[in-house]
Scaffold this active site. Structure first.
Site, PDB file in Angstrom:
ATOM      1  N   GLU A 129       7.684  14.924   2.891  1.00  0.00           N
ATOM      2  CA  GLU A 129       8.202  15.950   2.179  1.00  0.00           C
ATOM      3  C   GLU A 129       8.199  15.255   0.802  1.00  0.00           C
ATOM      4  OE1 GLU A 129      10.294  18.871   5.108  1.00  0.00           O
ATOM      5  OE2 GLU A 129      11.494  18.304   3.408  1.00  0.00           O
ATOM      6  N   ILE A 159      -0.279  14.822   2.346  1.00  0.00           N
ATOM      7  CA  ILE A 159      -1.065  15.211   3.769  1.00  0.00           C
ATOM      8  C   ILE A 159      -2.387  14.913   3.882  1.00  0.00           C
ATOM      9  CG2 ILE A 159      -1.004  16.972   5.460  1.00  0.00           C
ATOM     10  CD1 ILE A 159       1.840  15.883   4.813  1.00  0.00           C
ATOM     11  N   GLU A 243       0.435   5.647  15.606  1.00  0.00           N
ATOM     12  CA  GLU A 243       0.090   5.685  14.216  1.00  0.00           C
ATOM     13  C   GLU A 243       0.298   4.304  13.419  1.00  0.00           C
ATOM     14  OE1 GLU A 243       0.925   7.753   9.817  1.00  0.00           O
ATOM     15  OE2 GLU A 243       2.260   8.568  11.823  1.00  0.00           O
ATOM     16  N   ARG A 269     -24.264 -17.457  -3.999  1.00  0.00           N
ATOM     17  CA  ARG A 269     -23.906 -17.364  -5.106  1.00  0.00           C
ATOM     18  C   ARG A 269     -23.843 -18.892  -5.564  1.00  0.00           C
ATOM     19  NH1 ARG A 269     -23.536 -15.313 -10.182  1.00  0.00           N
ATOM     20  NH2 ARG A 269     -21.718 -15.876 -11.494  1.00  0.00           N
ATOM     21  N   GLY A 340     -15.557 -13.222  -8.431  1.00  0.00           N
ATOM     22  CA  GLY A 340     -15.531 -13.289  -9.888  1.00  0.00           C
ATOM     23  C   GLY A 340     -15.519 -12.063 -10.501  1.00  0.00           C
ATOM     24  N   GLY A 365       5.095   5.252   7.028  1.00  0.00           N
ATOM     25  CA  GLY A 365       6.222   4.388   7.001  1.00  0.00           C
ATOM     26  C   GLY A 365       6.173   2.915   6.277  1.00  0.00           C
ATOM     27  N   THR A 366       6.743   3.123   5.055  1.00  0.00           N
ATOM     28  CA  THR A 366       6.550   1.925   4.094  1.00  0.00           C
ATOM     29  C   THR A 366       7.126   0.444   4.794  1.00  0.00           C
ATOM     30  OG1 THR A 366       8.705   2.196   3.329  1.00  0.00           O
ATOM     31  CG2 THR A 366       7.093   3.379   2.023  1.00  0.00           C
ATOM     32  N   GLU A 368       9.030  -1.463   3.776  1.00  0.00           N
ATOM     33  CA  GLU A 368      10.595  -1.734   3.595  1.00  0.00           C
ATOM     34  C   GLU A 368      11.231  -0.642   4.875  1.00  0.00           C
ATOM     35  OE1 GLU A 368       8.688  -2.544   0.145  1.00  0.00           O
ATOM     36  OE2 GLU A 368       8.597  -0.962   1.076  1.00  0.00           O
TER      37      GLU A 368
END
Length: 388
Positions: A129, A159, A243, A269, A340, A365-366, A368
């Site tokens: 929310e 969402i 999840e 490269r 680069g 879910g962060t 933290e």
């Protein structure tokens, strides 16, 4: 590829999925990234191939296969370099549909789960929310029962599939004064009066329709309650393990894709008369990054193995997301550096990969919050148990 987890059938499935993605999806990715809208035809094609029904019962059109088929789907979706497209697919299959399968009535399963497996309906899960994300117990959206209906009021945000989906799986307070013991989950059809959605403008995941949803006296049938009233919090917590593992798998897969691309680029490269993969500083950096990626991948496979056996893996799935998403950000950041100036160009994949990857430590879910959950388990000896 570890034969400890993957059989010959798994390898054949991976090859058929790769072919499908290259033929049916990759040609449209740039358009979808630009428009932020995934054409509906691709959902039906996924359904026709059985990709939405991998883990679901045959009764509703599913294939009832093990979770390592899911791992393959997730990994290959990450390797077409559109985190938004990948998110739209797995949010439908493993967020919305998970609740329909686990808590939905037989009628709901026949009308919505079967149609989700076939690709005829798209779903989304609405928990977060505007006033709080990881604080599920503090949600303000309410669903008050009146006769044979519930009246839904409130809002949700961030969402995935929030704008173009056909139905929403919505968490709301049915007993507002009871904290996390007063939450229930509902199936809400997109056509209900009073439901509106606004598309959000994001840093990454550009192909997916991330939305903010508003419910203004939305009247939904009582039969659309998923599971039992006031048990929604335990349902949500139970499915969070899947999840978070999914986001961990996504992370190791996109890190692997970034490394493989960087290795190919570095082999071609030239600088100071030799390919840049011959410079010791870069070789050793690659060694460190590849080691971190492989450790996360093997850990994620082991957690998948345990979850597939029915174990409640909330601690390990939380660790999977925490470590793997951090690893992916660090790997992709460095892989962009290997390229680069070209790494900073939109014509090369690293810029998009970097943007898309950054959501990993935030969504679902962060980091933290995940650290606090792990601390509660390890330090406070808190036990998380499946819903009963």
């Amino acid at each position: 590829m570890s034969s400890m987890y993957f059989t010959e059938e798994h390898h054949l499935f991976r090859k058929s999925l790769q072919d499908f993605l290259q033929k049916e999806v990759v040609p449209h990715i740039e358009t979808w990234e630009q428009t932020g809208t995934i054409d509906r035809f691709i959902w039906k094609k996924f359904g026709d191939m059985g990709f939405f029904g991998i883990n679901y019962p045959e009764t509703y059109g599913g294939l009832n296969l093990d979770l390592f088929y899911t791992v393959i789907l997730l990994e290959e979706l990450q390797k077409i370099n559109s985190g938004g497209f990948a998110a739209a697919i797995w949010a439908h299959v493993y967020l919305a549909m998970t609740h329909l399968n686990a808590e939905g009535s037989e009628i709901i399963k026949q009308n919505y789960l079967a149609a989700s497996i076939s690709g005829d309906k798209i779903g989304c899960l609405c928990i977060t929310e505007p006033f709080g994300g990881s604080d599920v117990a503090g949600m303000r959206t309410t669903a008050i029962k009146e006769g044979n209906h519930y009246i839904l009021n409130g809002s949700k945000t961030f969402i995935t599939n929030g704008v173009y989906s056909d139905y929403l799986v919505v968490a709301a307070k049915t007993t507002p004064d009871s904290g996390n013991k007063g939450i229930s989950i509902f199936l809400v059809d997109r056509t209900e009066v009073g439901l509106s959605a606004t598309k959000l403008n994001k840093l990454g995941w550009r192909a997916s329709d991330t939305g903010e949803i508003a419910f203004d006296n939305v009247k939904i049938p009582a039969s659309n309650l998923l599971g039992e009233e006031n048990k929604g919090f335990s349902y949500i917590m139970q499915h969070f393990a899947l999840e978070r593992l999914i986001m961990g798998v996504n992370a190791h897969a996109r890190a692997e894709f970034a490394l493989e691309y960087a290795l190919q680029y570095m082999s071609e490269r030239q600088a100071f008369g030799k390919s840049i993969n011959k410079f010791q500083a870069l070789r050793h950096t690659i060694s460190d990054l590849y080691t971190e990626m492989e450790i996360c991948k093997e850990f994620n496979y082991s957690v998948t193995y345990r979850l597939n056996k029915g174990e409640y893996v909330v601690k390990h799935a939380t660790m999977s997301k925490l470590k793997s998403t951090k690893m992916a950000d660090e790997v992709i950041y460095q892989c962009l550096q290997f390229l680069g100036g070209y790494g900073y160009m939109e014509d090369y994949p690293m810029a998009r990969l970097l943007r898309d990857s950054r959501l990993g430590p935030i969504g679902g879910g962060t980091s933290e919050i995940l650290r606090e959950i792990i601390a509660k388990i390890i330090i406070d000896k808190k036990e998380y148990k499946p819903a009963t």
